[in-house]
Design an enzyme around this catalytic site. Structure first.
Site, mmCIF file in Angstrom:
data_model
loop_
_atom_site.group_PDB
_atom_site.id
_atom_site.type_symbol
_atom_site.label_atom_id
_atom_site.label_comp_id
_atom_site.label_asym_id
_atom_site.label_seq_id
_atom_site.Cartn_x
_atom_site.Cartn_y
_atom_site.Cartn_z
ATOM 1 C CG ASP A 107 14.381 21.143 -5.185
ATOM 2 O OD1 ASP A 107 14.146 22.346 -5.124
ATOM 3 O OD2 ASP A 107 15.386 20.646 -4.640
ATOM 4 C CG PHE A 156 18.427 18.041 1.612
ATOM 5 C CD1 PHE A 156 18.342 17.845 0.241
ATOM 6 C CD2 PHE A 156 18.745 16.959 2.427
ATOM 7 C CE1 PHE A 156 18.588 16.594 -0.315
ATOM 8 C CE2 PHE A 156 18.995 15.712 1.874
ATOM 9 C CZ PHE A 156 18.916 15.525 0.511
ATOM 10 C CG ASP A 163 18.569 9.745 -1.525
ATOM 11 O OD1 ASP A 163 17.707 10.296 -2.238
ATOM 12 O OD2 ASP A 163 19.772 9.706 -1.827
#
Ligand code: IMP
Ligand code: MG
Length: 179
Positions: A107, A156, A163
């Site tokens: 990311d 996201f 998760d």
């Protein structure tokens, strides 16, 4: 069919099917098998998120290989904290090996930077990165991310090992948060 699902207290919609995931992993495996022909690979997976990807990728690797794992944590909820906690250290026996780091997602790239720093101290012959997912618009580092199975926008996601606060790792497909 494209109904939102709830993970903990947020809604998510399907964005990448397991079939698409498997096809993109096969393409990466083909590249790795060609690039490492005649060599041995020492894979180092970054837990927890990598467990499904590591399992599926390794089944498609045809060159001699070993795998071990390290564990770091950097996310709280849906935000990257920038502070990386080392929870399981680097495996033994890295010196002189052809290392391929396996990550679920790169990311900002801060976590991988930390892992690269630690790995370099163990003197591998060389290091490459094979990430399942890459967020090009979020990446703030300058090192090469050699193998990227899929590039995704800056939202996201959960599922296929990834998760939201520990939940959603069991989903076979990848889902994006609904804002
Ligand atoms: P980075 O340090 O910002 O590159 O974040 C990398 C780590 O944050 C990954 O190893 C993931 O565990 C986690 N992460 C980053 N983006 C997401 C996401 O969209 N969903 C779930 N976890 C994520
Ligand atoms: Mg991870």
């Amino acid at each position: 069919m494209n109904q939102p699902i709830t993970v903990k207290d947020k809604q998510f919609i399907l964005s990448i099917s397991n079939e698409e995931i498997q096809n993109s992993i096969q393409k990466v495996a083909d590249r790795i098998n060609a690039d490492y022909a005649g060599k041995e690979i020492f894979f180092i997976g970054v837990l927890n998120g990598v467990f499904m990807y590591a399992a599926d990728l390794l089944k498609k690797i045809t060159v001699p290989c070993q795998i071990s794992f390290t564990k770091v944590a950097s996310y709280q909820g849906t935000q990257s904290t920038g502070t990386i906690k080392q929870l399981i250290g680097m495996p033994e026996g890295i010196e002189g090996r052809h290392v391929v780091i396996l990550e679920d997602i790169v990311d900002t790239g801060f976590t991988m930077r930390e892992i690269l720093n630690q790995l370099q101290a163990h003197k591998p012959a060389d290091i490459k990165i094979a990430t399942l997912l890459f967020k090009p618009n979020s990446f703030k580092e300058s090192y090469n991310v050699d193998y990227r199975a899929m590039e995704i926008p800056n939202a996201f996601i959960v599922g296929y090992g990834l998760d939201y606060d520990g939940y959603g790792r069991n989903l076979p497909d990848i889902y994006t948060v609904v804002n």
